[in-house]
Design a protein around this motif. Structure first.
Motif, mmCIF file in Angstrom:
data_model
loop_
_atom_site.group_PDB
_atom_site.id
_atom_site.type_symbol
_atom_site.label_atom_id
_atom_site.label_comp_id
_atom_site.label_asym_id
_atom_site.label_seq_id
_atom_site.Cartn_x
_atom_site.Cartn_y
_atom_site.Cartn_z
ATOM 1 N N LEU A 93 -40.994 15.834 -12.886
ATOM 2 C CA LEU A 93 -41.144 15.415 -14.280
ATOM 3 C C LEU A 93 -42.469 14.703 -14.500
ATOM 4 O O LEU A 93 -42.741 13.667 -13.876
ATOM 5 N N GLN A 96 -44.621 10.662 -19.829
ATOM 6 C CA GLN A 96 -45.177 10.714 -21.179
ATOM 7 C C GLN A 96 -46.674 10.431 -21.139
ATOM 8 O O GLN A 96 -47.135 9.494 -20.499
ATOM 9 N N ALA A 104 -45.157 14.376 -24.873
ATOM 10 C CA ALA A 104 -43.883 13.909 -24.339
ATOM 11 C C ALA A 104 -43.802 14.178 -22.841
ATOM 12 O O ALA A 104 -44.637 14.890 -22.263
ATOM 13 N N THR A 105 -42.773 13.592 -22.202
ATOM 14 C CA THR A 105 -42.477 13.956 -20.824
ATOM 15 C C THR A 105 -42.235 15.456 -20.740
ATOM 16 O O THR A 105 -41.824 16.088 -21.720
ATOM 17 N N GLN A 106 -42.466 16.030 -19.575
ATOM 18 C CA GLN A 106 -42.343 17.493 -19.459
ATOM 19 C C GLN A 106 -41.926 17.879 -18.044
ATOM 20 O O GLN A 106 -42.523 17.440 -17.058
ATOM 21 N N TRP A 107 -40.862 18.669 -17.972
ATOM 22 C CA TRP A 107 -40.442 19.181 -16.672
ATOM 23 C C TRP A 107 -41.402 20.246 -16.174
ATOM 24 O O TRP A 107 -41.873 21.069 -16.964
ATOM 25 N N SER A 193 -37.471 9.131 -17.186
ATOM 26 C CA SER A 193 -36.562 10.278 -17.189
ATOM 27 C C SER A 193 -36.752 11.105 -18.452
ATOM 28 O O SER A 193 -37.560 10.758 -19.324
ATOM 29 N N ARG A 194 -36.004 12.186 -18.525
ATOM 30 C CA ARG A 194 -35.983 12.992 -19.748
ATOM 31 C C ARG A 194 -34.537 13.476 -19.968
ATOM 32 O O ARG A 194 -34.161 14.604 -19.673
ATOM 33 N N ILE A 196 -32.282 13.387 -23.122
ATOM 34 C CA ILE A 196 -32.418 13.091 -24.546
ATOM 35 C C ILE A 196 -31.123 13.315 -25.316
ATOM 36 O O ILE A 196 -30.787 12.564 -26.226
ATOM 37 N N ASP A 282 -33.057 8.425 -22.910
ATOM 38 C CA ASP A 282 -34.241 8.768 -23.718
ATOM 39 C C ASP A 282 -33.854 9.319 -25.085
ATOM 40 O O ASP A 282 -34.626 10.052 -25.707
ATOM 41 N N ASN A 285 -36.266 9.350 -28.173
ATOM 42 C CA ASN A 285 -37.549 10.067 -28.161
ATOM 43 C C ASN A 285 -37.821 10.798 -29.465
ATOM 44 O O ASN A 285 -38.979 10.981 -29.862
#
Length: 668
Positions: A93, A96, A104-107, A193-194, A196, A282, A285
């Protein structure tokens, strides 16, 4: 050397619902499966498997070699031994802002490997025969030519498992199941983390989100979000935040996002994006991290890159400068909150009294939020429309939407107020609205009871009720239902133990304005509630005033009878896949009170067969052929009289004993 070891990071996952249990590090060897042991669920291995529960013990990545150790038990906490097929996923991951200011966060997808013991297994899979399994990936994460992205040991990591529904070697059935664990290479808890949206939010409408796509393979929304990530997709529009919004929303002529389905609940972001503790750390977000990708998937008429519908933005760096969290929440929540506030401001009580000439006198009293009586004269200027619909026989109405071939009459529809104006034959007596219906076809039993469904539409501005103008906005208010009997005895009521409005609320929301447009719109609320089996229940009784056994405006051509219409409409949408999403139970005895239902224009079918055909096609895998059904006493699309005479002759329930949980049950 790089090494990750996250001991006893536990996640329990049932096949249809997610629950998580996180326990601390450490503990002793033995039955708890602590680091260094094989672990054991104890007792005999599982013989029946309705659910798979996963407990993760170790996740390690050493010099690019990744492995995990986990335990699998069934619904009774018995060890599941002999699982045959699993797919293992590895992701990392990006935090942000890592890919650009405002992003945003991104896998990032690293790799997946499918281990099928009946064919090929690229990695090393070990079944310890006590419910504990280990898997070591064949792919070395340090080999950039073998992975989808460059492995970074400093990032938060995720392993996921898809357990296939491949039977055990002895033939024991296994459900599709998913499991997820997040960890770090250092062995500490991830600092970001992500997560949401919780799967439970999706399941409010979908029942089991696995039915939404991919043939039931994925029942955890985090699996969906992890796979639908940029470096795994050929179409960037399929990124999860973009895809999921696009599937649920469109824009109207004014450029305002609207739900694809009739759902008040989807008109507020908090229906999906809400605080569910550790499941959604999250959740905020949606308002705190605005991006062109996420926002543009709902506001699909905007092109940020070209400046269409919004100032031109080449990236996300300036988004939060204008769209701060508080502003974003307010803009996306105010309309919904205003509607709920307005609806709470007015209510109605009503009585229906039968007269000697078979007419019935309806009295409607307007009340404020505290239950205080209001004078209808003072409220008249704010009322766009007050609509009433009267029928006879709550269990099986005998007045048609159009003229019924049985009773020879149609239901009585009467607006008491239209465009702030009192209508003919309506009076205000002591501040109450009074109207007397024409003669009604009273009879004995269920037909001793008449009932009137009442809708109220008022003019509004924001959270305020206002005097109506030609262009006023309007809001549907809380509906009311009145019952009255010719005999003076207690009225009969339609059964509500099969389905109630509580089931509808899960998808449609508690301020759903049913049929607004052609009608005033009916908001079903506690105002309609009555005590059933010790619980206050809001029924769907009022709907049958129009959705009669003779159908609605098309006289059966659209299967408009209440018993069928809900099935037809929800099957068209495709969200409902299990009876239990709506039904708390099946009241099979209710069919004893039913006659034939209109299933085509002027054509009728015996009631059990009619209800079944509203979901299942004749002759399909789910239903007998017409010839077979007729041999069991049914009449299919036949004459009104013949179908009604045969209504209690169907023999379906001699063999079939359907339940909400399993409507295929056969009692032989």
């Amino acid at each position: 050397m790089m090494n990750a070891s996250n001991s006893k990071f536990a996640l329990l996952l049932a096949a249809g619902a997610l629950s998580m249990t996180l326990t601390g590090c450490g503990g002793s060897d033995g039955a708890d499966g602590a680091a260094g042991s094989d672990g054991s669920a104890g007792g005999s291995p599982a013989m029946t498997i309705d659910a798979l529960n996963f407990t993760f013990y170790d996740e390690t990545i050493t010099d690019g070699v990744a492995s995990l150790r986990f335990q699998v038990t069934n619904q009774d906490d018995q060890a599941v031994v002999g699982l045959q097929k699993m797919r293992f996923y590895a992701l990392q991951l990006l935090p942000q802002g890592a890919t650009g200011v405002g992003n945003a966060t991104q896998w990032q997808y690293i790799v997946d490997e499918t281990c099928d013991l009946a064919s090929t297994c690229p990695g090393t899979f070990v079944d310890k025969k006590n419910g504990v399994y280990t898997y070591t990936f064949s792919t070395n994460f340090a080999d950039t030519s073998a992975t989808r992205t460059t492995f970074n040991a400093e990032l938060a990591q995720r392993f996921m498992i898809r357990a296939y529904n491949t039977p055990l070697p002895d033939g024991t059935a296994v459900p599709n199941s998913n499991a997820i664990v997040d960890f770090t290479v250092s062995g500490n808890e991830p600092g970001y983390s992500r997560k949401i949206v919780a799967t439970a939010s999706c399941n409010k409408c979908h029942g089991d989100v696995s039915t939404a796509h991919h043939s039931g393979s994925y029942n955890d929304v985090n699996m969906c979000a992890s796979c639908h990530t940029p470096n795994r997709l050929s179409n960037s529009d399929d990124q999860f935040s973009m895809l999921i919004h696009a599937k649920h929303f469109t824009v109207d002529a004014d450029g305002v996002p609207q739900p694809v389905y009739e759902s008040e609940a989807l008109k507020t972001c908090s229906t999906c994006h809400n605080d569910q503790g550790d499941l959604t750390p999250d959740w905020g977000n949606w308002s705190k991290v605005p991006t062109a990708q996420a926002c543009g998937s709902c506001h699909s008429d905007i092109d940020f890159a070209t400046g269409q519908g919004h100032s031109q933005q080449s990236d996300n760096s300036n988004c939060v400068a204008c769209h701060n969290s508080e502003w974003t929440e307010e803009v996306h929540s105010t309309d919904y909150q205003n509607k709920e506030a307005v609806i709470a401001k007015r209510g109605m009580t009503a009585t229906l009294v039968a007269n000697d000439d078979d007419s019935a006198t309806l009295t409607v009293t307007l009340i404020d939020a505290n239950g205080n009586t209001l004078d209808a004269s003072s409220e008249l200027s704010k009322i766009k429309r007050l609509e009433t619909i009267t029928n006879v026989g709550p269990e099986f109405p005998i007045m048609g939407y159009n003229v019924s071939p049985g009773s020879g009459v149609a239901h009585v529809t009467k607006d008491l107020i239209t465009d702030n104006t009192l209508q003919s034959d309506v009076s205000i007596v002591d501040g109450k609205l009074v109207y007397t219906t024409p003669a009604l076809p009273f009879g004995s039993g269920d037909t001793d009871t008449a009932f009137t469904f009442i809708g109220l539409e008022m003019c509004t501005s924001g959270a305020d009720l206002i005097a109506c103008t030609s262009d006023s906005d309007t809001t549907s208010m809380k509906a009311q239902l009145a019952f009255g009997t010719k005999s003076g005895d207690a009225p009969t009521y339609r059964h509500t133990d099969s389905v109630s409005f509580a089931a509808c609320q899960k998808c449609h929301g508690d301020s759903f304005q049913l049929h607004k447009g052609h009608h005033t719109g009916f908001v079903l609320s506690d105002q309609l509630g009555r005590e059933v089996n010790g619980e206050m229940t809001v029924g769907l009784d009022g709907c049958v005033a129009c959705h009669t056994p003779d159908g609605t405006y098309a006289s059966g051509a659209n299967k408009g009878a209440f018993e069928m219409k809900l099935h037809v409409v929800h099957n068209e949408v495709g969200v409902i896949t299990e009876c239990t999403q709506c039904h708390t139970s099946f009241n099979l005895d209710s069919f004893k009170n039913k006659g034939a239902l209109a299933t085509a224009a002027g054509e009728y079918t015996t009631p059990i067969t009619a209800v079944c055909t509203s979901c299942h096609a004749l002759g399909s895998d789910g239903l007998h052929s017409q010839e077979t059904l007729e041999s069991y006493g049914a009449v299919v699309n036949g004459d009104y009289t013949a179908a009604n005479q045969a209504a209690q002759s169907e023999t379906c329930f001699y063999c079939h004993k359907p339940t909400a949980a399993d409507h295929t049950v056969v009692n032989m």
